[in-house]
Design a protein around this motif. Structure first.
Motif, PDB file in Angstrom:
ATOM      1  N   VAL A 364       0.836  -1.202   0.000  1.00  0.00           N
ATOM      2  CA  VAL A 364       0.000   0.000   0.000  1.00  0.00           C
ATOM      3  C   VAL A 364       0.868   1.249   0.000  1.00  0.00           C
ATOM      4  N   GLN A 365       1.922   1.254   0.793  1.00  0.00           N
ATOM      5  CA  GLN A 365       2.812   2.413   0.829  1.00  0.00           C
ATOM      6  C   GLN A 365       3.487   2.624  -0.516  1.00  0.00           C
ATOM      7  N   ASP A 366       3.874   1.546  -1.183  1.00  0.00           N
ATOM      8  CA  ASP A 366       4.495   1.686  -2.506  1.00  0.00           C
ATOM      9  C   ASP A 366       3.502   2.266  -3.505  1.00  0.00           C
ATOM     10  N   ALA A 367       2.267   1.823  -3.427  1.00  0.00           N
ATOM     11  CA  ALA A 367       1.250   2.332  -4.361  1.00  0.00           C
ATOM     12  C   ALA A 367       0.932   3.799  -4.105  1.00  0.00           C
ATOM     13  N   LEU A 368       0.993   4.228  -2.867  1.00  0.00           N
ATOM     14  CA  LEU A 368       0.680   5.621  -2.522  1.00  0.00           C
ATOM     15  C   LEU A 368       1.901   6.529  -2.602  1.00  0.00           C
ATOM     16  N   GLY A 369       3.078   5.970  -2.837  1.00  0.00           N
ATOM     17  CA  GLY A 369       4.285   6.782  -2.893  1.00  0.00           C
ATOM     18  C   GLY A 369       4.770   7.220  -1.518  1.00  0.00           C
ATOM     19  N   ILE A 370       4.429   6.459  -0.487  1.00  0.00           N
ATOM     20  CA  ILE A 370       4.874   6.759   0.886  1.00  0.00           C
ATOM     21  C   ILE A 370       6.095   5.906   1.195  1.00  0.00           C
ATOM     22  N   GLU A 371       7.082   6.513   1.804  1.00  0.00           N
ATOM     23  CA  GLU A 371       8.286   5.760   2.152  1.00  0.00           C
ATOM     24  C   GLU A 371       7.936   4.616   3.093  1.00  0.00           C
ATOM     25  N   ARG A 372       8.559   3.470   2.862  1.00  0.00           N
ATOM     26  CA  ARG A 372       8.264   2.291   3.670  1.00  0.00           C
ATOM     27  C   ARG A 372       8.634   2.516   5.140  1.00  0.00           C
ATOM     28  N   THR A 373       7.760   2.050   5.996  1.00  0.00           N
ATOM     29  CA  THR A 373       7.983   2.141   7.435  1.00  0.00           C
ATOM     30  C   THR A 373       7.604   0.816   8.077  1.00  0.00           C
ATOM     31  N   GLY A 374       7.760   0.758   9.376  1.00  0.00           N
ATOM     32  CA  GLY A 374       7.323  -0.398  10.137  1.00  0.00           C
ATOM     33  C   GLY A 374       6.101  -0.062  10.975  1.00  0.00           C
ATOM     34  N   PHE A 375       5.741  -1.008  11.847  1.00  0.00           N
ATOM     35  CA  PHE A 375       4.571  -0.802  12.702  1.00  0.00           C
ATOM     36  C   PHE A 375       4.765   0.364  13.662  1.00  0.00           C
ATOM     37  N   HIS A 376       6.003   0.578  14.088  1.00  0.00           N
ATOM     38  CA  HIS A 376       6.237   1.586  15.122  1.00  0.00           C
ATOM     39  C   HIS A 376       5.981   2.997  14.597  1.00  0.00           C
ATOM     40  N   ALA A 377       5.950   3.157  13.265  1.00  0.00           N
ATOM     41  CA  ALA A 377       5.652   4.480  12.702  1.00  0.00           C
ATOM     42  C   ALA A 377       4.242   4.924  13.061  1.00  0.00           C
ATOM     43  N   PHE A 378       3.312   3.981  13.241  1.00  0.00           N
ATOM     44  CA  PHE A 378       1.947   4.339  13.654  1.00  0.00           C
ATOM     45  C   PHE A 378       1.946   4.860  15.095  1.00  0.00           C
ATOM     46  N   ARG A 379       2.770   4.284  15.938  1.00  0.00           N
ATOM     47  CA  ARG A 379       2.863   4.758  17.327  1.00  0.00           C
ATOM     48  C   ARG A 379       3.451   6.170  17.371  1.00  0.00           C
ATOM     49  N   HIS A 380       4.454   6.407  16.522  1.00  0.00           N
ATOM     50  CA  HIS A 380       5.003   7.755  16.418  1.00  0.00           C
ATOM     51  C   HIS A 380       3.948   8.731  15.902  1.00  0.00           C
ATOM     52  N   ALA A 381       3.146   8.279  14.958  1.00  0.00           N
ATOM     53  CA  ALA A 381       2.115   9.161  14.401  1.00  0.00           C
ATOM     54  C   ALA A 381       1.091   9.551  15.462  1.00  0.00           C
ATOM     55  N   ALA A 382       0.702   8.593  16.294  1.00  0.00           N
ATOM     56  CA  ALA A 382      -0.275   8.901  17.343  1.00  0.00           C
ATOM     57  C   ALA A 382       0.276   9.947  18.301  1.00  0.00           C
ATOM     58  N   ALA A 383       1.543   9.782  18.711  1.00  0.00           N
ATOM     59  CA  ALA A 383       2.157  10.761  19.606  1.00  0.00           C
ATOM     60  C   ALA A 383       2.298  12.108  18.920  1.00  0.00           C
ATOM     61  N   SER A 384       2.662  12.098  17.640  1.00  0.00           N
ATOM     62  CA  SER A 384       2.860  13.343  16.910  1.00  0.00           C
ATOM     63  C   SER A 384       1.581  14.158  16.836  1.00  0.00           C
ATOM     64  N   GLU A 385       0.512  13.505  16.440  1.00  0.00           N
ATOM     65  CA  GLU A 385      -0.747  14.230  16.264  1.00  0.00           C
ATOM     66  C   GLU A 385      -1.294  14.737  17.593  1.00  0.00           C
ATOM     67  N   LEU A 386      -1.134  13.952  18.646  1.00  0.00           N
ATOM     68  CA  LEU A 386      -1.614  14.398  19.959  1.00  0.00           C
ATOM     69  C   LEU A 386      -0.839  15.630  20.429  1.00  0.00           C
ATOM     70  N   LEU A 387       0.479  15.602  20.277  1.00  0.00           N
ATOM     71  CA  LEU A 387       1.278  16.756  20.693  1.00  0.00           C
ATOM     72  C   LEU A 387       1.017  17.962  19.803  1.00  0.00           C
TER      73      LEU A 387
END
Length: 453
Positions: A364-387
């Motif tokens: 999905v990331q390749d199709a959307l042109g998003i750099e590949r990440t792992g599961f932990h990127a979602f945890r970072h995203a949650a912290a980022s948006e909350l802050l």
């Protein structure tokens, strides 16, 4: 009458003599008992608990006159030698003190005295007895490692095999001094091992040494603060996602991956906690819906284990958007399995992180042109948006279930950096607006007018 008196005297003498003999016999027996009651005063060694321990012995030494063309005085004494095998052996030493023509016997004894003082005053060399580090590691594996999480044991085994045993395995525990461990750290740093990896290796090594010390082995006490580690290298940029990217990934992913990514992005769970969720952990009955975090699943063995810390085993809020998605998933895509896992593969077991990443996230990331990440990127995203939304740091800490708020700041400091960047942009734009105003001609101050000479 005289004869009678002589007989009486002889009888008294016999009685007295008998008493003296009896007293002498009793005294000799008593002395014998006293001698047997004590250990020898100056033995060269003693056996304690099946081990030979060297004992100090005061030596007076002796002189030998070695005759020949030029007679000389030779001093003899004994000295403890530490063998390569680790045992201590007492050997006899002979020292030539000088010619007899120039040294008297008394002067020869005076010349020998410094040698005797050295062996009488100096402590005996410490024997290299006890376990080696390799033996302590094996005992740690049998007694301690079996009670740890599989992921923890895998990391420790990698440290021990690749670094610790290769360099320190043959040494005795008594040799694990601060000097030896500092040399170990310096050698690893010289071969390109990063500071973070060295810290992890020392953590595994100290676990083995601490266990050996608790089990009664003689191990020098060395703290982590006693060692000097290499300076910190430049940190790598952390790859993380934002809310828009997560929304796109959820939209284009197929089930059950879409529900997984939604749960990760909306709660900030860890990968193992996500895969360990069971249907019974979803509490839809409360007014404020929650998810009970009770377990984690090892990514490699797929076995259930406790959460990362005691504080991680708690409840996290389940927002309405996530409630709707999970109910739709349970109705249309849930796969029954004996263990009751929320997400189960075709065999009824929990998924592995690698498979979900490879077949569910990266395409999905390749199709959307998003750099590949792992599961932990979602945890970072949650912290980022909350802050970014101005949520207090303590609230973000509770949601991520960190023990200390400083951990949240250290792991997600890039978020604060973005906010600071935008704040400084606003300040710079404000200053620039005032700087763009047409300058006003200033009347020179009297003090600024140059004085002509």
């Amino acid at each position: 009458m005289v004869v009678v008196n002589k007989r009486v005297d002889i009888a008294q003498y016999a009685v007295a003599t008998g008493l003296l003999l009896e007293f002498a016999l009793a005294r000799s027996l008593l002395l014998k008992q006293n001698v047997l009651r004590f250990h020898p005063v100056t033995p060269s060694s003693a056996s304690i608990g099946g081990k030979t321990v060297p004992r100090r012995r005061f030596q007076r030494g002796r002189l030998i006159r070695r005759n020949g063309t030029k007679p000389v005085w030779v001093g003899c004494f004994r000295e403890d030698r530490l063998l390569d095998t680790g045992a201590i052996r007492r050997v006899q030493r002979k020292v030539v003190l000088g010619p007899c023509s120039k040294l008297s016997e008394r002067a020869a004894y005076a010349t020998l005295q410094p040698y005797l003082d050295r062996v009488n005053v100096a402590p005996a060399p410490a024997p290299k007895v006890g376990k080696t580090l390799s033996e302590a590691v094996q005992e740690w594996r049998e007694q301690v490692a079996v009670n740890l999480k599989p992921s923890t044991v895998r990391a420790a085994e990698s440290h021990l095999k690749q670094h610790v045993l290769a360099r320190l395995g043959s040494l005795h525990l008594s040799e694990m001094t601060a000097k030896r461990l500092q040399a170990f750290v310096t050698t690893m740093a010289a071969t390109g091992v990063t500071r973070k990896t060295i810290e992890n290796i020392l953590q595994s090594l100290f676990s083995v040494l601490r266990t050996a010390r608790l089990f009664g082995c003689a191990v020098p006490i060395v703290k982590r603060s006693d060692l000097v580690l290499p300076s910190k290298e430049a940190g790598r940029e952390v790859r993380f996602l934002d809310a828009e990217q997560i929304g796109q990934i959820i939209t284009h992913a197929r089930e059950p991956f879409a529900a997984m990514f939604a749960l990760l992005g909306m709660t900030g769970l860890r990968a193992g906690e996500l895969l360990g969720l069971k249907v019974s952990d979803l509490d839809f009955d409360r007014k404020n819906k929650v998810i009970h975090i009770r377990r984690s699943v090892d990514s490699r063995t797929k076995k259930e284990q406790s959460t990362k810390s005691i504080g991680s085993a708690t409840d996290v809020p389940m927002p309405p958007a996530l409630v709707k998605r999970l109910k739709d998933f349970l109705r249309d895509h849930y796969r029954e399995n004996p263990s009751g896992y929320l997400f189960a593969n075709r065999n009824g077991n929990s998924y592995s992180v690698g498979k979900v990443t490879e077949y569910g996230l990266w395409p999905v990331q390749d199709a959307l042109g998003i750099e590949r990440t792992g599961f932990h990127a979602f945890r970072h995203a949650a912290a980022s948006e909350l802050l970014e939304e101005g949520v207090p740091l303590t609230v973000v800490q509770r949601q991520l279930r960190h023990r200390d708020a400083r951990t949240t700041l250290q792991k997600y400091g890039h978020v604060i950096g973005d906010s600071q960047h935008r704040a400084m942009d606003t300040l710079a734009e404000k200053i620039e607006r005032y700087a763009a105003v047409e300058p006003v001609e200033l009347v020179p101050n009297v003090e600024l007018v140059p004085i002509s000479l």
